[in-house]
Motif scaffolding. Structure first.
Motif, PDB file in Angstrom:
ATOM      1  N   LEU A   1     -45.164 104.478 -27.474  1.00  0.00           N
ATOM      2  CA  LEU A   1     -46.051 105.639 -27.366  1.00  0.00           C
ATOM      3  C   LEU A   1     -47.260 105.382 -26.472  1.00  0.00           C
ATOM      4  CD1 LEU A   1     -46.038 106.853 -31.077  1.00  0.00           C
ATOM      5  CD2 LEU A   1     -44.712 107.718 -29.143  1.00  0.00           C
ATOM      6  N   ARG A   2     -47.569 104.115 -26.273  1.00  0.00           N
ATOM      7  CA  ARG A   2     -48.755 103.744 -25.491  1.00  0.00           C
ATOM      8  C   ARG A   2     -49.969 104.536 -25.968  1.00  0.00           C
ATOM      9  NH1 ARG A   2     -44.285 103.456 -22.230  1.00  0.00           N
ATOM     10  NH2 ARG A   2     -43.980 101.459 -21.196  1.00  0.00           N
ATOM     11  N   PRO A   3     -50.365 104.314 -27.220  1.00  0.00           N
ATOM     12  CA  PRO A   3     -51.424 105.136 -27.825  1.00  0.00           C
ATOM     13  C   PRO A   3     -52.844 104.678 -27.488  1.00  0.00           C
ATOM     14  CG  PRO A   3     -50.609 103.568 -29.429  1.00  0.00           C
ATOM     15  CD  PRO A   3     -49.795 103.373 -28.175  1.00  0.00           C
ATOM     16  N   TRP A   4     -53.023 104.083 -26.325  1.00  0.00           N
ATOM     17  CA  TRP A   4     -54.326 103.538 -25.973  1.00  0.00           C
ATOM     18  C   TRP A   4     -54.862 104.189 -24.705  1.00  0.00           C
ATOM     19  CZ3 TRP A   4     -50.536  99.618 -27.117  1.00  0.00           C
ATOM     20  CH2 TRP A   4     -49.568  99.464 -26.124  1.00  0.00           C
TER      21      TRP A   4
ATOM     22  N   VAL B   1     -62.583 101.010 -26.078  1.00  0.00           N
ATOM     23  CA  VAL B   1     -61.191 101.002 -26.516  1.00  0.00           C
ATOM     24  C   VAL B   1     -60.958 102.272 -27.329  1.00  0.00           C
ATOM     25  CG1 VAL B   1     -59.442  99.766 -27.846  1.00  0.00           C
ATOM     26  CG2 VAL B   1     -61.183  98.485 -26.571  1.00  0.00           C
ATOM     27  N   ILE B   2     -60.004 103.077 -26.876  1.00  0.00           N
ATOM     28  CA  ILE B   2     -59.764 104.389 -27.476  1.00  0.00           C
ATOM     29  C   ILE B   2     -58.328 104.476 -27.979  1.00  0.00           C
ATOM     30  CG2 ILE B   2     -59.705 106.873 -27.021  1.00  0.00           C
ATOM     31  CD1 ILE B   2     -61.710 106.236 -24.670  1.00  0.00           C
ATOM     32  N   ALA B   3     -58.193 104.910 -29.221  1.00  0.00           N
ATOM     33  CA  ALA B   3     -56.867 105.189 -29.781  1.00  0.00           C
ATOM     34  C   ALA B   3     -56.550 106.655 -29.531  1.00  0.00           C
ATOM     35  CB  ALA B   3     -56.841 104.895 -31.281  1.00  0.00           C
ATOM     36  N   HIS B   4     -55.443 106.898 -28.879  1.00  0.00           N
ATOM     37  CA  HIS B   4     -54.965 108.249 -28.596  1.00  0.00           C
ATOM     38  C   HIS B   4     -53.739 108.473 -29.484  1.00  0.00           C
ATOM     39  CE1 HIS B   4     -54.145 111.893 -26.290  1.00  0.00           C
ATOM     40  NE2 HIS B   4     -52.879 111.512 -26.306  1.00  0.00           N
ATOM     41  N   VAL B   5     -53.986 108.918 -30.695  1.00  0.00           N
ATOM     42  CA  VAL B   5     -52.919 109.067 -31.693  1.00  0.00           C
ATOM     43  C   VAL B   5     -52.115 110.325 -31.403  1.00  0.00           C
ATOM     44  CG1 VAL B   5     -52.457 109.347 -34.151  1.00  0.00           C
ATOM     45  CG2 VAL B   5     -54.253 107.787 -33.390  1.00  0.00           C
ATOM     46  N   GLN B   6     -50.784 110.150 -31.442  1.00  0.00           N
ATOM     47  CA  GLN B   6     -49.877 111.244 -31.139  1.00  0.00           C
ATOM     48  C   GLN B   6     -48.982 111.531 -32.346  1.00  0.00           C
ATOM     49  OE1 GLN B   6     -47.928 109.768 -27.471  1.00  0.00           O
ATOM     50  NE2 GLN B   6     -49.683 108.389 -27.498  1.00  0.00           N
ATOM     51  N   PRO B   7     -48.686 112.794 -32.592  1.00  0.00           N
ATOM     52  CA  PRO B   7     -47.751 113.099 -33.681  1.00  0.00           C
ATOM     53  C   PRO B   7     -46.386 112.493 -33.366  1.00  0.00           C
ATOM     54  CG  PRO B   7     -48.768 115.111 -32.807  1.00  0.00           C
ATOM     55  CD  PRO B   7     -49.152 113.986 -31.900  1.00  0.00           C
ATOM     56  N   HIS B   8     -45.805 111.833 -34.354  1.00  0.00           N
ATOM     57  CA  HIS B   8     -44.486 111.223 -34.141  1.00  0.00           C
ATOM     58  C   HIS B   8     -43.789 111.131 -35.493  1.00  0.00           C
ATOM     59  CE1 HIS B   8     -41.385 108.301 -33.051  1.00  0.00           C
ATOM     60  NE2 HIS B   8     -41.613 108.686 -31.791  1.00  0.00           N
ATOM     61  N   PRO B   9     -42.496 111.472 -35.557  1.00  0.00           N
ATOM     62  CA  PRO B   9     -41.798 111.471 -36.843  1.00  0.00           C
ATOM     63  C   PRO B   9     -41.587 110.077 -37.444  1.00  0.00           C
ATOM     64  CG  PRO B   9     -40.262 111.951 -35.055  1.00  0.00           C
ATOM     65  CD  PRO B   9     -41.642 111.943 -34.458  1.00  0.00           C
TER      66      PRO B   9
END
Length: 188
Positions: free
Chosen positions: A42-45, A94-102
């Motif tokens: 997801l590369r949530p960063w 440093v930023i977390a970019h959280v994405q909806p994921h099942p």
């Protein structure tokens, strides 16, 4: 630097000075960060670099943020907030970019970004740079997050201050793993 030496001897360096990491050193640091475990790819960063005069602008934003959060903040506290970003020649937000994921919960994504931040610290140390990961109230401040352009699904996990170590690095204390490790035998 040998890999095990790096892992066993890395320390946080709080006294930092010029020069800042070069663009080549930063490239290595970010490449190391991007090797963090990442379930689902997801590369949530996301990362922001802040250096030069932009550090002064960040200091102004931190003082404004403090004033919003604590209207009674003293002039000394506001000045301290304004000077925080000047403690190192370069900061990485440093930023977390959280994405909806099942299959990949938000907590796993935040952990992945934390591993990426640790990769930045390790790569800085491996290149002879100093770095320290700081959080504090500003990492959780919605005013500052908005001013830095974060979206509603993003959060600051910390500020990595980096530059050249001032003085000699401290030797990390030996910590015995037995204090933290036990064997589970399956018995109840």
């Amino acid at each position: 630097m040998e890999a095990l030496d790096l892992l066993l001897k890395r320390v946080s360096v709080t006294r930092l000075t010029d020069p800042a990491p070069t663009s080549a050193q930063l490239d290595v640091m970010f490449r190391a960060a991007l090797r963090a475990p990442d379930h689902g790819q997801l590369r949530p960063w996301r990362f922001l670099t802040i250096q030069g005069e932009a550090r002064e602008q960040l200091g102004k934003l931190m003082a404004e943020s403090l004033r919003v959060r604590l209207p009674e903040a003293s002039d000394d506290a506001l000045l301290k907030a304004r000077k925080m970003p000047l403690r190192a020649p370069l900061l990485v937000v440093v930023i977390a970019h959280v994405q909806p994921h099942p299959k990949v919960p938000a907590s796993e994504q935040v952990l992945a970004v934390s591993c990426a931040a640790h990769g930045l610290l390790l790569a800085a140390h491996a290149q002879g740079l100093g770095a320290v990961w700081r959080t504090g109230d500003f990492a959780y401040d919605p005013y500052l997050a908005k001013a830095l352009g974060l979206t509603g699904d993003e959060q600051i996990l910390g500020f990595i201050y980096t530059g050249s170590p001032e003085g000699t690095l401290r030797t990390p204390p030996d910590v015995e793993p037995q204090q933290f490790v036990s064997e589970w035998t399956g018995a109840r």
